[in-house]
Design an enzyme around this catalytic site. Structure first.
Site, short mmCIF file in Angstrom:
data_model
loop_
_atom_site.label_atom_id
_atom_site.label_comp_id
_atom_site.label_asym_id
_atom_site.label_seq_id
_atom_site.Cartn_x
_atom_site.Cartn_y
_atom_site.Cartn_z
N GLY A 78 0.83 -1.25 -0.13
CA GLY A 78 0.05 -0.01 0.05
C GLY A 78 0.79 1.12 -0.04
O GLY A 78 0.32 2.54 -0.08
N ASP A 79 2.23 1.05 -0.08
CA ASP A 79 3.18 2.38 0.04
C ASP A 79 3.06 3.15 -1.20
O ASP A 79 3.35 2.79 -2.39
CB ASP A 79 4.59 1.79 0.15
CG ASP A 79 5.39 3.03 0.36
OD1 ASP A 79 5.78 3.21 1.34
OD2 ASP A 79 5.95 3.56 -0.56
N VAL A 80 2.83 4.34 -0.91
CA VAL A 80 2.58 5.33 -1.88
C VAL A 80 3.67 5.75 -2.81
O VAL A 80 3.89 5.73 -3.84
CB VAL A 80 2.04 6.72 -1.58
CG1 VAL A 80 1.98 7.82 -2.55
CG2 VAL A 80 0.55 6.63 -0.83
N LEU A 118 6.16 3.43 -3.26
CA LEU A 118 6.30 2.21 -4.28
C LEU A 118 5.51 2.17 -5.51
O LEU A 118 5.70 1.94 -6.49
CB LEU A 118 6.05 0.90 -3.42
CG LEU A 118 6.02 -0.38 -3.92
CD1 LEU A 118 7.82 -0.60 -4.32
CD2 LEU A 118 5.74 -1.56 -2.96
#
Length: 298
Positions: free
Chosen positions: A252-254, A256
């Site tokens: 969910g990392d923005v 990434l």
DNA sequence: CCCCAGGTTAACG
DNA sequence: CGTTAACATGGG
């Protein structure tokens, strides 16, 4: 004072300069200072403040020198050596990752460009959790500012040759701290409460890195998720940066998402599900893939 | 004023 | 179960 404490042998596929580039990514970093040749950091060893410098002269061995403070006892030196090995993930054999990355369209160029980069860890669990909590849903510059506020307010400082060095505060420091005090440092209520909860858990021993390392990755994940304010991203992030789990993957990392969007030439950010599908080909090395992909953002 | 940023929770169907 | 709104703060 410039005493050599010890040297560490370095593994294949390790490049200190490349790791140093990562350490230099933000001028707002407050827990260490970097320069051309190395990194300087304040440590509290056996309750004694010391200023430690890491360099790799000649590229073959890591040199650990004491710039300020008393020469540590041998057990403190062992602790420090282990900390540094975890900081730079020195004990891992990266050959399998490189075999995988070189055949990967997204990772190939990154692996070549940052050859020898290791996941730079946050070996201290409380510091790692706090950093993740502070970084939830805010831009990195603001996260660094929050960390600096917290560190300046509760950490110990050491002045040396015109620079101020800080140690991140230990969890016990927060025992009597009310939530509002942290909110005054610009933490949201949620961040403040979670930091205090994590401090209490860590100080009491109810939560420890050792305990988490003895669990399976899935069990460690579940244990972290039990903490209110710690969700999937924070849990994966801590597995990746503190528990040395190369299979952790913050889907969910923005950052990434933006990295993959950019590198794959997409006109939108990939969804977490799309990232998970993509990550299947990185089996077992998802955390390393993530760390290298993050480098595409700077 | 709106959207975004290295999210999480609680409340709905 | 999967989806959605609410939360809270600074920067562009």
């Amino acid at each position: 004072m410039n005493d050599l404490l010890f040297e560490l042998p370095l593994p294949e596929l390790f490049d200190f300069d490349v790791c140093l580039e990562y350490l230099k990514r933000s001028p707002l970093e407050c827990l260490y200072r970097t320069d051309q040749e190395g990194v300087t950091r304040y440590f509290k060893l056996d309750n004694h403040p010391v200023l430690i410098r890491l360099t790799v002269p000649g590229g073959s061995r890591m040199r650990v020198t004491l710039l300020h403070g008393a020469i540590p006892a041998s057990d403190a030196l062992e602790w420090l050596a282990r900390y540094i090995a975890e900081w730079f993930d020195l004990d891992r054999d990266l050959a399998p990752f490189y075999r995988l990355a070189e055949a990967d369209p997204l990772l190939g160029p990154l692996a070549a460009q940052h050859r020898g980069l290791r996941i730079v860890g946050i070996p201290d669990l409380f510091e790692a959790l706090c950093w993740a909590i502070l970084g939830q849903q805010v831009n990195l510059a603001f996260a660094y500012r929050l960390k600096r506020q917290l560190t300046a307010a509760y950490g110990e400082a050491l002045e040396w040759e015109g620079h101020t060095y800080y140690a991140f505060p230990g969890p016990e420091v927060f025992a009597e701290v009310p939530q509002e005090e942290l909110c005054a440092l610009q933490l949201t209520r949620s961040k403040a409460r979670t930091v205090l909860d994590v401090a209490a858990l860590t100080a009491s021993g109810a939560l420890s890195r050792e305990e988490l390392l003895n669990l399976s990755p899935e069990a460690a994940e579940q244990r972290l998720l039990q903490i209110r304010g710690v969700g999937p991203w924070t849990s994966q992030y801590v597995r990746m940066r503190c528990l040395d789990d190369p299979s952790a993957f913050p889907a969910g990392d923005v950052g990434l998402q933006n990295a993959v969007k950019f590198l794959a030439g997409m006109d939108r950010k990939p969804t977490p599900a799309e990232l998970l599908a993509l990550a299947e080909r990185w089996g077992g090395w998802e955390a390393y893939a993530t760390f290298y992909l993050w480098r595409a953002l700077y």
